[in-house]
Write an enzyme that holds these catalytic residues in place. Structure first.
Site, PDB file in Angstrom:
ATOM      1  N   HIS A 107      -5.403  47.567 -16.873  1.00 42.54           N
ATOM      2  CA  HIS A 107      -5.184  46.957 -18.196  1.00 42.54           C
ATOM      3  C   HIS A 107      -5.780  47.801 -19.317  1.00 42.54           C
ATOM      4  CE1 HIS A 107      -3.372  43.068 -17.060  1.00 42.54           C
ATOM      5  NE2 HIS A 107      -4.071  43.212 -15.932  1.00 42.54           N
TER       6      HIS A 107
ATOM      7  N   ASN B  27       3.701  43.558 -14.319  1.00 42.66           N
ATOM      8  CA  ASN B  27       4.430  42.694 -15.239  1.00 42.66           C
ATOM      9  C   ASN B  27       4.069  42.974 -16.693  1.00 42.66           C
ATOM     10  OD1 ASN B  27       1.819  41.555 -14.507  1.00 42.66           O
ATOM     11  ND2 ASN B  27       2.378  39.812 -15.778  1.00 42.66           N
ATOM     12  N   HIS B  28       2.942  43.655 -16.940  1.00 39.35           N
ATOM     13  CA  HIS B  28       2.566  43.996 -18.317  1.00 39.35           C
ATOM     14  C   HIS B  28       3.231  45.291 -18.782  1.00 39.35           C
ATOM     15  CE1 HIS B  28      -0.706  41.095 -19.448  1.00 39.35           C
ATOM     16  NE2 HIS B  28      -0.612  40.855 -18.151  1.00 39.35           N
TER      17      HIS B  28
ATOM     18  N   HIS C 116      -1.701  42.309  -9.155  1.00 42.14           N
ATOM     19  CA  HIS C 116      -1.384  41.193 -10.043  1.00 42.14           C
ATOM     20  C   HIS C 116      -2.428  40.076  -9.992  1.00 42.14           C
ATOM     21  CE1 HIS C 116       1.046  38.866 -12.746  1.00 42.14           C
ATOM     22  NE2 HIS C 116       1.214  37.893 -11.885  1.00 42.14           N
TER      23      HIS C 116
ATOM     24  N   HIS D 287      -6.124  38.905 -10.133  1.00 43.21           N
ATOM     25  CA  HIS D 287      -7.312  39.534 -10.703  1.00 43.21           C
ATOM     26  C   HIS D 287      -8.592  39.237  -9.928  1.00 43.21           C
ATOM     27  CE1 HIS D 287      -5.802  40.572 -15.010  1.00 43.21           C
ATOM     28  NE2 HIS D 287      -4.904  40.849 -14.079  1.00 43.21           N
TER      29      HIS D 287
END
Length: 691
Positions: free
Chosen positions: A22, A127-128, A253, A255
């Site tokens: 991220h 997905n981000h 995915h 966390h």
């Protein structure tokens, strides 16, 4: 690696596994803006220290679908510092690289002669940072084009319905160790769930036997980025969907750090869930220590080693129930504040004790979940103002909730699922439609949900426009298909009727003949109803012995289908495609027939001769219960405008065949007799010529 012999080193593939970095998370926050980059820097440093063969990332390298320029620059700087060097790469990629890496170069990055890549990085998308836009590009594609990352697992959905995907493994060889690495980038969970349950929708390509390496000698790995545990089974991927030939699975995915490999009962493979390297949700699952996994593979055996991340910002989480605390007065708000202040101070002190040195001391993240059942709430922002400079998140230290003891365990389970708040919002959209029994009549709820997701999370300004345009195009295609099908069906019916008429009539057609001749080939099937009515009227009046009356009775019966005459004429025109000149000739023939019929209405023979001169053939209709004689040779000069004005000519023309009519009606329903009558009619009625 000091405990490994030289032979073991040459045959052992060392992989550092991490997921959900991220990069760029909270980049506008003055305190937390560097957290994601510091953790990723540490991961790359560990890879260098452990002298791994390559780094494997499990998706969500970037937090935003369109990362900022600052985030891209920092990511490229970190990768250049750690990946570009003169260290030799000890493994080989022996599979078809043009299939594995979907870019214009089509090969692994360390084989590029213009770059010295000493630490290869392999990554799928999450997905981000999933592909989007017209060219279906991801932020990871930028790093791939810079030759810093080997981007794989990008699937092209093929086929109809839910789609079809084929997974081709990256075949890696190091000494005697052979690893087949499968990658599956993020696909919407509901769709992938249906695909796994659809036969042949997900196909897995197995490596072929090579020299000195059987199919069973390959160590099969899979890295994917999907929901693993969900209360809704349709919104997650079950481990039992995966094939049994797999040996090891890296699950991205999720966390929560569950880095220790866990065996799935009855499936034969193990799953590791490294979790995220930066806390993106202040929940209990994120408060656990963060780790990466060092995976050593030799032959069909592997050895996992979890390595803690020390640069991660400390995070302290706790839950309290106000009514269970004895020192709190429900009517005194100050007692509630004092108790909460005490809890926060204890958490800050606990965090400072975990720091190894003063230089590593960071402002901790603190989250307290408060069950305030039976109590008054307080303002969380006002409460956090006193902790500015002491914690990293002073604005959201407290979160209030109401839950009974019966639901408390359920709430804890739900907390593990609230790692991605944006996904819960998407579920609420679909649940809102389902709970209220709403029906989306214009746009499908799934397409609208995807468009909203792309608009909010991917900053796709054209998401709703693309959704509306796609559905409009689909609607137009469906309408076009329906019209084509209806046209084809009508054409086939007309072809059948024309064919059946051609069987009953011996008159042949040509482009040079007039419309008056062609109108006589109308199918007896279309006129069967009128024929039955006409014959019934003829039978009622035939007892009087008057042929003229009989002809009038038949005329009335035929006249009931007056509207069908226009249909027959238009059908013939549409089927045979007559020219305008032929239609004008048909109108002239109609006028001639009407004038002759008015003058010779009571003279049967004269009307017969005139109609022969004009080339108008009359067919006697006869029906016995369910049959009519297929011997129509009469040519209607013009079906348009037939009405009462055409009745006199009808009576005059039909009087000639009254005797034949009575003879046919007295016969039995014998096919041979019908054929004889047809031949007799066709023989006595000549072909129509040009006017």
């Amino acid at each position: 690696m000091g405990d490994l012999s030289r032979d073991d080193i040459a045959n052992t593939l060392r992989i550092l596994v991490a997921t959900d970095c991220h990069l760029g998370y909270m980049e506008k926050d003055e305190i937390r803006r560097h957290d994601s980059f510091q953790a990723f820097e540490e991961i790359c440093s560990i890879a260098e220290q452990k002298k791994v063969d390559f780094v494997l990332l499990g998706g969500d390298l970037f937090h935003e679908n369109k990362p900022s320029r600052s985030t891209l620059v920092k990511a490229i700087e970190i990768l250049r510092r750690h990946c570009l060097n003169d260290q030799p790469v000890q493994f080989q990629v022996v599979s078809d690289q043009t299939v594995n890496f979907a870019n214009v170069f089509g090969h692994v990055n360390y084989e590029d002669p213009h770059f010295n890549v000493g630490l290869p990085v392999f990554s799928i998308h999450g997905n981000h940072d999933d592909p989007a836009g017209v060219d279906n590009l991801s932020a990871v594609d930028i790093l791939s084009a810079c030759n810093l990352v080997n981007y794989f697992g990008k699937m092209a959905l093929e086929g109809s319905g839910v789609g079809q995907i084929t997974l081709y493994p990256i075949l890696v060889r190091k000494g005697s160790t052979a690893v087949a690495l499968y990658g599956l980038g993020n696909i919407r969970d509901e769709r992938l769930n249906r695909m796994f349950q659809t036969p042949h929708a997900v196909q897995w390509m197995r490596p072929e036997a090579q020299e000195g390496c059987l199919v069973s000698d390959w160590f099969n790995m899979l890295v994917l980025h999907q929901n693993r545990v969900k209360t809704n089974p349709k919104n997650a991927i079950s481990e039992h969907f995966l094939p049994r030939f797999l040996d090891f699975i890296v699950w991205g995915h999720e966390h929560e750090c569950l880095v220790d490999p866990q065996e799935v009962p009855g499936m034969g493979f193990h799953i590791t869930q490294p979790g995220s390297s930066v806390a993106t949700s202040l929940i209990d699952g994120e408060s656990k220590p963060k780790h990466v996994l060092l995976l050593e593979i030799k032959g069909n055996q592997y050895r996992p080693t979890k390595i803690p991340l020390t640069s991660v910002r400390p995070f302290e989480y706790t839950e309290i129930v106000l009514k269970d605390e004895s020192d709190i007065d429900p009517n005194d708000q100050n007692s509630i504040l004092e108790h909460l202040d005490k809890v926060v101070r204890n958490l800050i002190e606990k965090s400072s004790k975990k720091a190894v040195s003063i230089s590593e001391l960071k402002l901790p993240l603190v989250r307290i979940k408060v069950d305030y059942s039976g109590f008054m709430t307080i303002n969380p922002q006002r409460f956090g103002q006193k902790y500015v400079g002491k914690v990293a998140n002073p604005q959201d230290i407290l979160i209030f909730s109401k839950a009974s003891k019966k639901r408390r365990n359920e709430a804890k389970f739900d907390d593990t699922e609230r790692l991605r708040p944006e996904e819960l919002n998407q579920q609420n959209i679909e649940a809102l439609v389902a709970e209220n029994n709403l029906k989306m009549e214009i746009l499908p709820v799934n397409d609208l949900d995807v468009a909203l997701h792309n608009f909010v999370n991917k900053d796709d300004k054209m998401a709703f426009y693309a959704c509306v345009k796609y559905n409009l195009q689909e609607t137009r295609e469906r309408v076009k298909e329906r019209s084509v099908r209806s046209t084809d069906a009508a054409q086939s019916i007309e072809d059948f009727r024309t064919t059946s008429a051609g069987v009953g009539s011996a008159v042949s057609f040509s482009d040079e003949e007039d419309v008056a001749q062609i109108s006589g080939s109308t199918s007896t099937t279309r006129g069967r109803k009128g024929s039955r009515v006409g014959s019934k009227s003829s039978l009622d009046v035939s007892e009087t012995g008057k042929g003229k009356t009989l002809a009038r009775g038949r005329g009335r019966g035929r006249g009931r289908g007056r509207g069908s005459s226009n249909l027959k004429q238009m059908t013939l025109d549409a089927t045979l495609g007559f020219r305008q000149s032929q239609r004008s000739a048909s109108v002239a023939a109609t006028a001639a027939v009407r004038s002759i019929a008015v003058e010779d209405e009571n003279v049967d023979s004269a009307s017969s001769e005139d109609s022969k001169k004009l080339g108008i053939n009359e067919v006697a209709d006869s029906s016995n219960d369910d049959e009519s004689i297929q011997g129509k040779g009469r040519k209607r000069a013009a079906g348009r405008g037939r009405g009462r004005g055409a009745t006199p000519s009808k009576r005059g023309r039909k009087s000639e065949n009254s005797a034949l009519q009575r003879m046919l009606m007295s016969k039995d329903d014998d096919e041979d007799d019908d054929e004889d009558v047809t031949k007799r009619l066709n023989k006595s009625q000549p072909r129509v010529g040009d006017f």
